[in-house]
Enzyme design. Sequence first.
Site: not given
Ligand code: FAD
Length: 501
Positions: A14, A52, A80, A98
């Site tokens: 989530g 971003a 932005k 841009p």
């Molecule tokens: P996560 O946010 O890690 O979510 C994982 C989910 O899985 C969580 O809800 C967790 O609870 C659940 N989960 C995991 N294991 C289990 C389990 N065993 N049981 C139940 N639930 C579980 N993207 C951009 O577009 N712009 C940016 O500026 C940008 N900056 C970033 C900077 C950094 C340093 C990093 C690392 C990433 C950045 N990103 C950016 C990427 C962006 O953060 C991610 O693409 C976005 O947040 C999506 O993450 P996610 O939902 O895939 O994973």
Amino acid sequence: MQDHRIRKLVIVGGGTAGWMAAAALRRHFHGGPLEITLVESEEIGTVGVGEATIPTIRGFYQQLGLSDIEVMRATQATCKLGIRFNGWLREGQSFIHPFGHFGQDLRGVPFHHYWRKLAQAGEPTDIADYCLGASLAAAGKFMAPPRNPTSTLSVFDWALHFDAGLFAQLMRRVAEDNGVRRIEGKITKVNLRPEDGFVAWLDLEGGARVEGDLFIDCSGFRGLLIEEALHTGYESWSDLLFCDRAWAVQSEGQGDPPPYTDVTAHSAGWRWRIPLQHRYGNGYVFSSRHISDEDALAELKAAVPDPLLHEPRLIRFNPGRREQVWNKNVIALGLASGFLEPLESTSIALIETGIEKIKALFPDRDFAPELADEFNDWSRREMERVRDFIILHYWANKRRDTAFWRDCNAVTLPDTLQRKIDLFLGRGHFVRYRWEMFAPPSWMAIYAGFELLPSAVDPSLDGVDPKALSAPLAEMRKAVREVVASAPPHQAFLDQYCRPA
Ligand code: FAD
């Protein structure tokens, strides 16, 4: 005829990816028999960064029925217009990438040929002066682009900086209001069908089980289903992109927020600074081969100009992509599918295109293999093209002050990127491949920012007297300046539209 349609779709995770998928797919399959369940664990939490975006995000939430202003209010967002690169070419120099066009094409020939011809004739001008988006950004101003632009001079676009946690909450609200079922719980085991190795059900802490026909793995870097259960494999690009860690920290907002993301080169990587209405997001993306965690932290703390709101958090990552984003009945989305550093804010945009692919190639329960093949091929190409664009930023630097920048400049480029560069440096030609996220104006911005310029221009300009270009190009710059002069400051736009009533 038997009904083979997918009935149970389970989204694991989530974070931004999970809730974006839940909201968009629920809307797409509105009224049909598909049940969508999302499992997440508050205790595990989310990565908590990702603030971003690029302009495609606006189309994404508009499809969900949300307006720019609704999203900006709900997520403390700012506007932005692009990204400002500081110190990338060399110390003290900045340029803006841009979301907009440069100049006006003449006689069907792209503008940059005229711009170069004028420069070669002894009248160099800054290409940013021909771009409304870049000029507004540099002036700290913001206005929405005209709906029916009369010339490419006024074609630009915009995106948001938003609070990632608030954006995920907004997506959750939309998803749940439309019937997505949320289960809070930690997944302890992924159970596979013995006959074909497909995922059958998930065990949760406390004994509950969640069954599904199709699973979307949004569990973050670990890839709970795609990697830990299915052992799909990961292609690392750490030989091309050296950064593999980031310190992230939020700080108090001070002063008016600029309408762009700042990315500043440091000794072994770069630092982001993302303005929100209520605070700033900051982080140092760095190469652990070139600097220790402690030294990187010290550099970050010394550089952030305002008080920190908490201790910085270290995030480790491996640049690259999951070898098959779709494997058996699991499709990985978000960080579970792979990761490229956020230099061009592409991760959330890749979540959007991932969701579009799921819609376009949605399977039945017989999982025709060509669907997964097509999905995987499309995902690979798209990700490789983003990778190439990011590599360009590192390779083109002219800094030689640290081993990091020297090593980046010495990287052997992928053939796809080398070809693009050769074509551009020869006669200013652009090639745009299928599934490419960044269009020629974005490449132009980076080439010009790094002073990579073609040695010759389009042959159709051979008969054009360069002196004759001086006046029309000066007119273009003037037209841009006049619009910028009449535009309001970015902060005034936020005050007018984004304050609670
Ligand atoms: P996560 O946010 O890690 O979510 C994982 C989910 O899985 C969580 O809800 C967790 O609870 C659940 N989960 C995991 N294991 C289990 C389990 N065993 N049981 C139940 N639930 C579980 N993207 C951009 O577009 N712009 C940016 O500026 C940008 N900056 C970033 C900077 C950094 C340093 C990093 C690392 C990433 C950045 N990103 C950016 C990427 C962006 O953060 C991610 O693409 C976005 O947040 C999506 O993450 P996610 O939902 O895939 O994973």
